[in-house]
Design an enzyme around this catalytic site. Structure first.
Site, PDB file in Angstrom:
ATOM      1  N   GLY A  31     -10.102  22.337   1.737  1.00  0.00           N
ATOM      2  CA  GLY A  31     -10.490  21.887   3.067  1.00  0.00           C
ATOM      3  C   GLY A  31     -11.646  22.643   3.679  1.00  0.00           C
ATOM      4  CB  CYS A 240      -3.638 -10.242   0.770  1.00  0.00           C
ATOM      5  SG  CYS A 240      -5.070 -10.845  -0.163  1.00  0.00           S
ATOM      6  CB  CYS A 243      -3.177 -10.889  -4.100  1.00  0.00           C
ATOM      7  SG  CYS A 243      -3.018  -9.474  -3.000  1.00  0.00           S
ATOM      8  CB  CYS A 265      -6.898  -7.066  -0.975  1.00  0.00           C
ATOM      9  SG  CYS A 265      -5.136  -7.307  -1.118  1.00  0.00           S
TER      10      CYS A 265
END
Lengths: 277, 352, 257
Positions: A31, A240, A243, A265
């Site tokens: 980080g 979606c 799909c 998506c």
């Protein structure tokens, strides 16, 4: 007049070594933003030069590279970066998340869970999570060094006071390994949970701002929040349209000028694989 | 329709083809050669070499041609090419006292040893469009000036202790193409940053110091333009050899200083050095060099041009143009997050 | 009496060759309020900046005794320790509230920031404290989400005080806390400060050019002129029977006015 002959993956070896040293340091201090001598590239700053330098430094001839932008393999910038590496490194490229060894991304984490033998390289525009609260680099570095992160919560406090919830929807800050607060790049906060304890190495490159940072595999990444307003993500009302996924991040597609919309998506590879044959 | 929203390789290829056509323009007009650009648009080439940080007239001219005359794009092309070059080392400091001056002026003294040499400049011309330029008569070739000794104007003040001594150091200067810039930055790095910085940006900031935002009361002590030798010590030889000549412009500003702390009142210096004949840039650089020394000289830092982090962080036009223009890249995902958030907040209505 | 909270020894600060404060020593005990009085240019503000760790003196030392008895030498300590001290144990009230507030965020966030800086992470509790403190400094709780820009000068100053006191510091520095405010607003603010300082048993160092402020807030005072302390003593005594000629002049000029 003659043109230069390009080294494998464009950058010369000196430069790659320098970038690798920065990456090693970044992995050692999760980080923490490691300054590095970012170079000019044939693509503009702000268009993925940090990610490209990181990818160039870690790329080997045996790697298989996938590049996504907004989750999709077919967006202009993803196409451009992918063709750059196939030209200057000759590596195999793929759109299949599973067969990629290195995935360079802008603004998304793939829906398909990553593995230990994969590296996710993020393109980062502004690496400093404190930047919009404190513009001075000298001051923000001190704040990180002394763990003075109270001001981050001031922003979250203001959000709740004004909107009843934390109104940061992307580039949502998180604390890595209990120490450094970092900016996970402008991924939607929907993706933040995927940062946490990921088996894959996650590298972040900011070219213009000259910083590299990392989340090593299996490292805790905790999105900032309040005890009584815990971090949460929300989904969509509908699945979606292509799909039928109910768990993935959806793009809104305007389908006519009557206000018609469909939701599909954002991760094109994920969607394609789920599509009924 | 879904795919149409995303870019697609075909669309990119078509865009490139169109760009090549637009660049060529009307094919009935002869194509411009890079040699013509280098010779006849030489100040543009100078600027591209400066901000591209590579002294190569041919590549700079090619970059200008490729960029259709967009100098920032050309600078970007040159920088990207420069990245790939191997580094042999650093040359010896340029001896600008030994300049073969084409131009050398001082605004501080009327007469100076070595004389005022006006040289090729727009300064004393009337800015009238010269329509006959389109079909010009062959220019007369000026006789080459004889080399005369030209002592530095600022040293004339130095003898009396009226100006701070020029800082000299044998320490290796920093290099922000090799190491990232960190704050506070030392003067060598500030100068390097300014030398690479955008001419327009430097000009505007320098101008602001003249209009009272961090005033530094400057006089153009000396400006010189001409060729200097570049020498280099190859490791295997151990002594300096001349490897070539480059054109440069150097500007030394004299600035008022009232004194502070234990420092007596004296003139101070601002310095600018650029490739080619980028006089405006060299002068702007010298003004900013001085304004950025505010901290060192104990002056109050109140104006943007005195704020090192602000000035140095935003000077690079390749960085700036990249980031500004990256807004053209898709932000579908982030925008979607914001859309959802705003819809949700509006639905929530009243404050909790 | 216990060990002093703050021990200032031989403190000198030079600007170039001119000393702004010259060889100043004093001790401040827990719960005590001391006023540093002088006209502008006397060095009182420089002294305040040095003893509050914002500026390094040319020579001399400042020692702070923590609640657990540990002693920190301010200028030998690391910046991390110093900033930690400022966050947890100290407060600083600026003359211009804009210097002490974060003007870009709401009043509630201004008070809340102090709590969040010392680790509070519960929104509801932070908000409750902010509301409580607004009422203690006589600001309506309904103003909690307003920007300090919408506040009057007196309200901003009270907000700044709330932001400083919400973490219950042991020591507060105040630089002309009532300066720049209308006389009627000043009186109300002074009353408020006096009440808070007494109830919370705070120690304070108050810099002021106004003898009335010193009289109302402090138990002891130091009079400064040209970078030196010319007189020090119990506030009532100094005001009733000034010894140094400069103090006599100051006191007389107020009485005449």
């Amino acid at each position: 007049m003659s043109g230069p002959a390009y080294n494998f993956a464009y950058l010369n070896e000196q430069t790659k070594k320098m970038v690798r040293r920065a990456i090693l340091k970044a992995v050692a201090i999760p980080g923490y933003q490691v300054p590095f001598a970012s170079r000019e590239l044939p693509m503009p700053y702000g268009w993925g030069t940090g990610g490209v330098q990181v990818t160039a430094a870690i790329l080997t001839p045996d790697d298989t590279l996938k590049v996504i932008d907004q989750g999709a393999d077919d967006t202009t910038n993803a196409v451009s970066i992918r063709s750059f590496f196939s030209k200057v490194a000759g590596v195999e490229t793929t759109e299949d998340t599973d067969s990629a060894s290195i995935i360079q991304t802008r603004h998304r984490i793939p829906e398909t869970p990553l593995r230990e033998d994969q590296i996710l390289v993020y393109q980062v525009p502004i690496p400093e999570p404190l930047r919009f609260l404190e513009p001075r680099e000298t001051e923000t570095r001190k704040m990180h060094a002394l763990e003075e992160y109270g001001i981050m919560h001031v922003k979250l406090y203001e959000d709740i006071a004004q909107h009843g919830e934390i109104a940061t929807s992307y580039a949502y800050p998180a604390k890595v390994n209990g120490r450094y607060v970092f900016d996970p790049s402008p991924i939607p906060k929907f993706d933040n949970p995927k940062l946490d304890n990921s088996p894959a190495l996650q590298l972040f490159g900011a070219g213009r701002e000259k910083r590299i940072y990392a989340v090593p595999p299996y490292t805790a990444v905790k999105s900032l929040d309040f005890e009584d307003h815990p971090f949460s993500v929300s989904g969509w009302d509908k699945p979606c349209a292509i799909c039928g996924s109910t768990t993935s991040y959806l793009d809104e597609v305007v389908i006519d000028d009557q206000g018609g919309r469909m939701f599909v998506c954002s991760d094109t590879d994920y969607c394609k694989k789920r599509r009924p044959a | 329709m879904y795919v149409a929203v995303k870019g697609g390789e075909k669309a990119i290829a078509a865009a490139h083809k169109l760009l090549a056509e637009e660049r060529r323009g009307d094919s009935a007009i002869p194509a411009i050669s890079t040699a013509q650009i280098s010779e006849q648009l030489s100040l543009g080439v100078d600027r591209v070499m400066n901000e591209g940080t590579l002294y190569d007239r041919e590549w700079a001219a090619l970059a200008i041609k490729q960029a259709r005359g967009d100098l920032i794009e050309a600078i970007f092309l040159l920088r990207a090419a420069r990245t790939t070059l191997s580094r042999f080392g650093y040359c010896e400091p340029l001896d600008t006292s030994a300049i073969q001056a084409k131009r050398r002026i001082s605004a501080a003294f009327k007469d100076i040893p070595g004389g005022q040499v006006l040289g090729p400049t727009f300064d004393y011309s009337h800015r009238l469009l010269e329509f006959e330029l389109d079909a010009p008569p062959p220019a007369e070739v000026a006789a080459a000036a004889e080399a005369v000794a030209m002592p530095r104007v600022l040293e004339l003040l130095g003898h009396e202790g009226l100006i701070e001594p020029a800082s000299a150091s044998d320490a290796a200067p920093g290099d922000l193409t090799e190491d990232p810039l960190e704050f506070p930055a030392s003067r060598d790095l500030r100068l390097q940053n300014l030398a690479r910085g955008d001419e327009g940006y430097l000009l505007a900031l320098a101008y602001s110091t003249q209009r009272g935002y961090g005033r530094s009361h400057p006089f153009a002590g000396e400006i010189r333009h001409g060729h200097v030798e570049v020498s280099f010590i190859p490791e295997e030889l151990g002594f300096a050899v001349t490897i070539g000549e480059i054109a440069i412009t150097e500007c030394e500003m004299i600035n008022q200083f009232k004194g502070s702390g234990g420092v007596p009142p004296q003139f101070t210096r601002g310095y600018g050095l650029v490739f080619g004949q980028c006089e405006r840039k060299a002068m702007s650089m010298a003004l900013l060099d001085r304004s950025l020394r505010a901290g060192e000289l104990g002056e109050e830092r109140v104006a943007p041009a005195q704020d090192e982090e602000f000035v140095l962080s935003h000077s690079d036009n390749v960085q700036a143009t990249g980031f500004v223009e990256h807004l053209k890249l898709p932000h579908y995902v982030d925008f979607q997050s914001e859309l959802q958030l705003i819809r949700r907040l509006r639905k929530g209505g009243e404050k909790p | 009496m216990n060990a002093p909270l703050l021990q200032v020894s031989g403190l000198t600060k030079n600007y170039g060759s001119t000393p702004a404060c010259n060889d100043i020593s004093f001790a401040l005990h827990p719960g005590e309020v001391i006023a540093i009085v002088g006209e502008s240019g006397s060095g009182k503000s420089t002294l305040l900046r040095c003893i509050s760790g914002q500026m390094e003196p040319s020579s001399g030392a400042v020692a702070y005794t923590h609640a657990d008895g540990r002693v920190t030498d301010l200028f030998a300590a690391s910046e991390a320790e110093r900033r930690n001290l400022m966050r947890k144990d100290w407060g600083f009230v600026h003359q211009d509230a804009r210097d002490g507030l974060r003007m870009g965020v709401s009043a509630g966030a201004n008070i809340g920031e102090s709590l969040m800086a010392v680790g509070s992470r519960h929104y509801g509790k932070i908000r409750a404290s902010a509301e409580d403190w607004l009422s203690r400094v006589e600001i309506a709780a309904s103003r909690i989400d307003d920007s300090p820009w919408s506040y009057s000068g007196g309200m901003r100053q009270r907000l700044q005080i709330a932001r400083n006191l919400v973490t219950a510091p042991r020591l507060v520095f105040m630089d002309e806390p009532t300066g720049g405010l209308d006389v009627s607003v000043q009186a109300r603010l002074l009353d408020l400060i006096r009440g808070l300082v007494r109830n919370m048993k705070l120690a304070a160092v108050v810099v002021t050019h106004d003898l009335a402020v010193a009289r109302l807030l402090s138990s002891r005072m130091m009079v400064m002129q040209n970078g030196r302390v010319v007189e020090t003593g119990l506030t009532d005594q100094v005001l009733e029977d000034p010894q140094a000629p400069y103090t006599q002049l100051l006191v007389a000029s107020v009485l005449q006015a």
